[in-house]
Write an enzyme that holds these catalytic residues in place. Structure first.
Site, PDB file in Angstrom:
ATOM      1  N   LYS A 186      61.836 -37.627 -25.092  1.00 15.56           N
ATOM      2  CA  LYS A 186      63.016 -36.808 -24.791  1.00 15.56           C
ATOM      3  C   LYS A 186      63.057 -36.502 -23.296  1.00 15.56           C
ATOM      4  CE  LYS A 186      63.505 -34.318 -29.148  1.00 15.56           C
ATOM      5  NZ  LYS A 186      64.807 -34.918 -29.522  1.00 15.56           N
ATOM      6  N   ARG A 238      64.118 -38.309 -40.430  1.00 14.19           N
ATOM      7  CA  ARG A 238      64.574 -39.023 -41.623  1.00 14.19           C
ATOM      8  C   ARG A 238      63.468 -39.886 -42.226  1.00 14.19           C
ATOM      9  NH1 ARG A 238      69.342 -41.461 -38.118  1.00 14.19           N
ATOM     10  NH2 ARG A 238      69.119 -39.316 -37.414  1.00 14.19           N
TER      11      ARG A 238
HETATM   12  N1  BES Z   1      64.717 -32.810 -33.834  1.00 13.03           N
HETATM   13  C1  BES Z   1      65.786 -33.583 -33.315  1.00 13.03           C
HETATM   14  C2  BES Z   1      67.161 -32.979 -33.601  1.00 13.03           C
HETATM   15  C3  BES Z   1      67.486 -31.684 -32.900  1.00 13.03           C
HETATM   16  C4  BES Z   1      68.269 -31.688 -31.756  1.00 13.03           C
HETATM   17  C5  BES Z   1      67.087 -30.473 -33.423  1.00 13.03           C
HETATM   18  C6  BES Z   1      68.588 -30.503 -31.119  1.00 13.03           C
HETATM   19  C7  BES Z   1      67.408 -29.280 -32.786  1.00 13.03           C
HETATM   20  C8  BES Z   1      68.167 -29.292 -31.645  1.00 13.03           C
HETATM   21  C9  BES Z   1      65.753 -34.997 -33.892  1.00 13.03           C
HETATM   22  O1  BES Z   1      64.522 -35.480 -34.286  1.00 13.03           O
HETATM   23  C10 BES Z   1      66.252 -35.882 -32.818  1.00 13.03           C
HETATM   24  O2  BES Z   1      65.538 -36.094 -31.873  1.00 13.03           O
HETATM   25  N2  BES Z   1      67.494 -36.339 -32.961  1.00 13.03           N
HETATM   26  C11 BES Z   1      68.127 -37.119 -31.954  1.00 13.03           C
HETATM   27  C12 BES Z   1      68.090 -38.563 -32.301  1.00 13.03           C
HETATM   28  C13 BES Z   1      68.123 -39.411 -31.089  1.00 13.03           C
HETATM   29  C14 BES Z   1      67.377 -40.682 -31.304  1.00 13.03           C
HETATM   30  C15 BES Z   1      69.438 -39.653 -30.515  1.00 13.03           C
HETATM   31  C16 BES Z   1      69.556 -36.627 -31.895  1.00 13.03           C
HETATM   32  O3  BES Z   1      70.182 -36.473 -32.949  1.00 13.03           O
HETATM   33  O4  BES Z   1      70.008 -36.318 -30.796  1.00 13.03           O
HETATM   34 MN    MN Z   2      63.500 -36.515 -32.737  1.00 16.20          MN
END
Ligand code: BES
Ligand code: MN
Ligand code: ZN
Length: 506
Positions: free
Chosen positions: A273, A346
């Protein structure tokens, strides 16, 4: 946590602070029900005092009025309910107002809430929950913190001995405790809460509550072919776990399966991230919610069986991290192409859902901080609910009725083609990022047996707040515990009619 009692609103009341409610009307601030006695004890000085400090009665407004010796109670706190008429009280507006009032008190040990609850158990419960949630503080890491001053909350009602109202207080305490425990878990940083310590917490609490507890360690996960949990957890110094908590009362009227995402920290993995990582200690909020809801179901002695299946892993970066382009195999033998290691939730949820459904439950609720798309679409006030349409709508209605905001989202079957993989049975993330909340739900749908009532609740935004409002402080909210408990209570109340409806519907 503070004790909660019912007291007679007609008798004189003394405390460290007394909470009343205000409403905003076309002609300015007005006192809500229950404030009349307090105003009378101050010889009618309350409303003029509120006007003098420009109170409006809007929602989230908290105005403190010192009584300057006119009363044995040194402070009146007026909490705004927003637009409305005196005489009509919305339970969630009351819960938020009382919560905001209690959040603003630092040293009060004994607080009276005088908001015309009459004997209405819904309002009594809302006041009790608002006070206990607003009184929450996360001070575990403050070396000089004093213990929480709040010891006792007295709710002014018309008949303190009334049985339904007293039962509502007992239920509200169990529910608020479950929400506050969820907040503690979410707020605890990942250097202390990792898959091993989280699983240990679940074991201790589960055993203390008389539940059956099973914790699968990495060896057991390999034997059980939980390839999603193992891949996601493989990069961390702390190995993954799968926790199963079962509450099985003697005369259960149905069996609910709960699954919650337990990523104790989400760095993104090798797809690291580049923003927002600090909030990712909250990526186990779904897991915490289903664990605490299961414990609360046992404490409430709900006549339903509940099994929580909770995958726990840290999505970390190291030489043993899973990689983009890896192909992993889930518990049922299906393969997943990893397009992006940050779409990890997921993968652990699919393994857990497969395991949960091996028990043939009556319904499945999973909840997760799954997608940034949920935050973009609905923000941090409203959770997105997907699943089978009728059950999804039922969860939305039941959760809304207990004051959590949820909204139904469509799982359009055509979305599935976007998860087609050239090399595996499914890919974890399409290159096109549109509808990413729905894509998350669509991925999970593949692993839910056809015909099972299912709801997937994406709580990415609502699980963790950067600024306080209502009964929520900054940080973990404990969201969705109340909704899950409402669904379990509904199953307990309506199992017989549900069975009849299913039989009639074929
Ligand atoms: N844990 C995150 C989702 C999330 C985002 C929770 C903001 C709380 C606040 C999840 O595992 C994730 O990283 N999702 C990403 C996927 C990415 C590969 C684009 C997302 O949905 O932005
Ligand atoms: Mn994630
Ligand atoms: Zn995540």
């Amino acid at each position: 946590m503070a004790s909660v009692s019912l007291i007679d609103g007609a008798s004189p009341m003394t405390a460290d602070a007394i909470v009343v409610a205000t409403v905003s009307t076309g002609t300015g601030v007005a006192l809500a029900d229950g404030a009349a006695g307090v105003d009378a004890a101050l010889d009618g000085a309350l409303l003029p005092a509120l006007r003098a400090v420009d109170a409006t009665g809007r929602a989230d407004e908290v105005v403190k009025i010192p009584t300057l010796g006119r009363s044995a109670t040194p402070l009146v706190v007026a909490a705004g309910l927003g637009p409305g008429q005196p005489g009509t009280l919305d339970p969630e507006a009351v819960r938020r107002a009382v919560g905001a009032a209690l959040r603003g008190l630092k040293s009060a040990g004994r607080v009276v809430v005088a908001i015309g609850a009459g004997t209405d158990p819904h309002l009594v419960a809302a006041i009790a929950e608002g006070a206990l949630l607003g009184g929450y503080r996360f001070t575990k890491y403050k070396s000089t913190a004093k213990p929480n001053a709040l010891r006792r909350v007295d709710i002014a009602v018309s008949e303190p001995a009334q049985a339904d109202a007293r039962a509502a207080v007992r239920r509200a305490r169990v529910i608020a405790e479950a929400v506050n425990n969820t907040r503690d878990l979410v707020n605890t940083p990942a250097n202390d809460l990792n898959p091993v310590t989280f699983a240990e917490y679940a074991r201790e609490q589960g055993e203390a509550a008389g539940l059956t507890v099973e914790v699968l360690d990495e060896r057991a996960l390999r034997r059980g072919r939980f390839g999603g949990i193992l891949a996601v957890g493989g990069g961390s110094h702390t190995p993954p776990r799968l926790v199963r908590l079962s509450y099985a009362p003697a005369r259960a009227r149905g069996h609910a399966a709960l699954v919650g995402k337990g990523i104790t920290f989400d760095t993104g993995g090798l797809d690291l991230k580049n923003a927002g990582m600090g909030e990712m200690k909250a990526d186990m909020a779904g897991a915490a919610a289903v664990i605490e809801a299961t414990l609360a179901a046992a404490r409430l002695k709900l006549p339903v069986a509940v099994t929580a299946t909770v995958p726990m892993a840290e999505n970390a970066v190291s030489g043993s991290s899973y990689r983009p382009s890896d192909i992993i195999m889930l518990r049922d033998g299906r393969t997943v192409e990893i397009d992006n290691t940050d779409a990890e939730g997921r993968l652990i949820l699919a393994d857990a859902i497969l395991r949960a459904c091996e028990d043939s439950p009556d319904f499945l609720i999973d909840t997760a901080t799954l997608t940034g798309g949920q935050v973009v679409a609905l923000g941090n006030g409203t959770s997105g609910v997907m699943g089978t349409d009728a059950f999804r709508d039922r969860v939305v209605a039941l959760g809304s009725a207990v004051g959590e905001s949820l909204w139904p989202m469509p799982l359009e079957p055509r979305l599935r083609t976007r998860l087609d993989s050239p090399v595996a049975d499914i890919v974890n993330l399409p290159t096109d990022r549109s509808a990413s909340m729905l894509i998350g739900g669509t991925f999970l749908k593949d692993f839910v047996p056809a015909g099972l009532d299912w709801a997937h609740i994406d709580i990415a935004g609502p699980a963790f707040l950067k600024s306080a409002s209502g009964y929520n402080g900054e940080g973990g909210t404990g969201v969705i515990v109340r909704t899950i408990l409402a669904c379990l209570a509904d199953l307990a109340a309506n199992a017989a009619s549900n069975a009849a409806a299913n039989a009639a519907g074929g």
